[in-house]
Enzyme design. Sequence first.
Site, PDB file in Angstrom:
ATOM      1  CG  HIS A 106       0.988   1.946  -7.197  1.00 14.99           C
ATOM      2  ND1 HIS A 106       0.768   3.305  -7.202  1.00 14.99           N
ATOM      3  CD2 HIS A 106      -0.170   1.373  -7.591  1.00 14.99           C
ATOM      4  CE1 HIS A 106      -0.472   3.550  -7.589  1.00 14.99           C
ATOM      5  NE2 HIS A 106      -1.063   2.395  -7.835  1.00 14.99           N
ATOM      6  CG  HIS A 140      -5.902   9.293  -4.912  1.00 18.29           C
ATOM      7  ND1 HIS A 140      -7.247   9.005  -5.026  1.00 18.29           N
ATOM      8  CD2 HIS A 140      -5.255   8.249  -5.502  1.00 18.29           C
ATOM      9  CE1 HIS A 140      -7.398   7.850  -5.651  1.00 18.29           C
ATOM     10  NE2 HIS A 140      -6.207   7.382  -5.953  1.00 18.29           N
TER      11      HIS A 140
END
Length: 406
Positions: free
Chosen positions: A378, A248
């Site tokens: 992703h 993150h």
Amino acid sequence: MTAILLDDPDHRAFLAQDARCSLDLFDASPRAAGGFHGLDPTGRPLAGDLQELHSTTRLVHSYALAQLSGRPDRAGIIDQGMAFLWNGHRDRDHGGYLWSVDGKGAVDGTKLAYGHVFVLLAASSAKMVGHPDADRLLADIIQVLDRHFWDAEAGLFRDEFTRDWQVFSTYRGMNANMHGVEALLAAHEATGEGEFLSWAGGILRFFIAGQAAENGWRIPEHYDADWRPDHGYSGNPMFRPAGTTPGHSFEMARLLLQWWDLAGRPEGDSVAQATALVRTGLADAWNDDLGGLAYTLGRDGRVDNPARYWWPVTEAIGALAALLKLDPRPEFDDWYRRLWQFAATHMVDAHHGGWHHEVGPDNLPLMTQFQGKPDIYHALQADLLPLARGLSRQGDDLARLRPLAD
């Protein structure tokens, strides 16, 4: 000076080909009755008809990004996803969007900010490719986010409600807000609305200039109702793991640079902050023996969960690509090369397409947390965002470059 890998024609051709292979695999996703199948490692549909909101929305976003890049949506995924968001996930009784549904209706009706901000991302990306239902979905999701999730006093998104919008927890989280930034920036790019950029900037300041700077450039994941870090919290091991999540940090670094570029590159510490997040995440999480990145860390930066998933690698690639576009220094190029060497060797499935979602101690594919290949989002962004020349409005760049065109 040696040319950076990001500019190498062979590497750029590899990125485009990997994106095409992933899209070819995920073309098998549409279900005849509506919604999408989960896929096994070879691209065959998995049993069951459970459909989760983040899966639907991410497919719409990914295929819109591919369409901008010159690859037609041969499987009709954008159309099917937009229809299923409106007719399957949308809660006609209480408003908002259901977290999971099946052929009979709602399975989990919890209203999660994490899922709702992905609806905003899907609607914004659909608008960028001119989908006829994009404005309808945008108007609805903006109203829902503003009415229920946006904490105007804090300038952050609250996390969760019951299906009929009752408060049942005091939990606040970074993850939903991070993806909220992603969606708000996409909405700003799609509509030109300045409020979206302002909201995103406030969220970034809280978590980066505030929390990360006070915690050794690691971002606490979990918070209480007053937005104070809850360092002892441990929830769902995938969506709300204990500790901090270096993947993150990479995402937030890239989003900070995107916001900074959209905001006119104001004076300040945005570039230095993004660099600090990336350097810290790599130093903490990179596995020197095997390659790859640990999933979670303790508050002190030591590895807590050493599992190596695909998505932190993809996000580190995206962050390094953004830094290289600004400053092609050898340090960033070395890491970009190292990440892609690991990914190409151990995570890219050159035979079937797509990426393996986890590797074990022998660097062979492993399925503990995920079954099959449930996600293109992703990996596709790791391929396409480095091909865009800018830090922001990557969809516009890709539409000009058309790297996936036949």
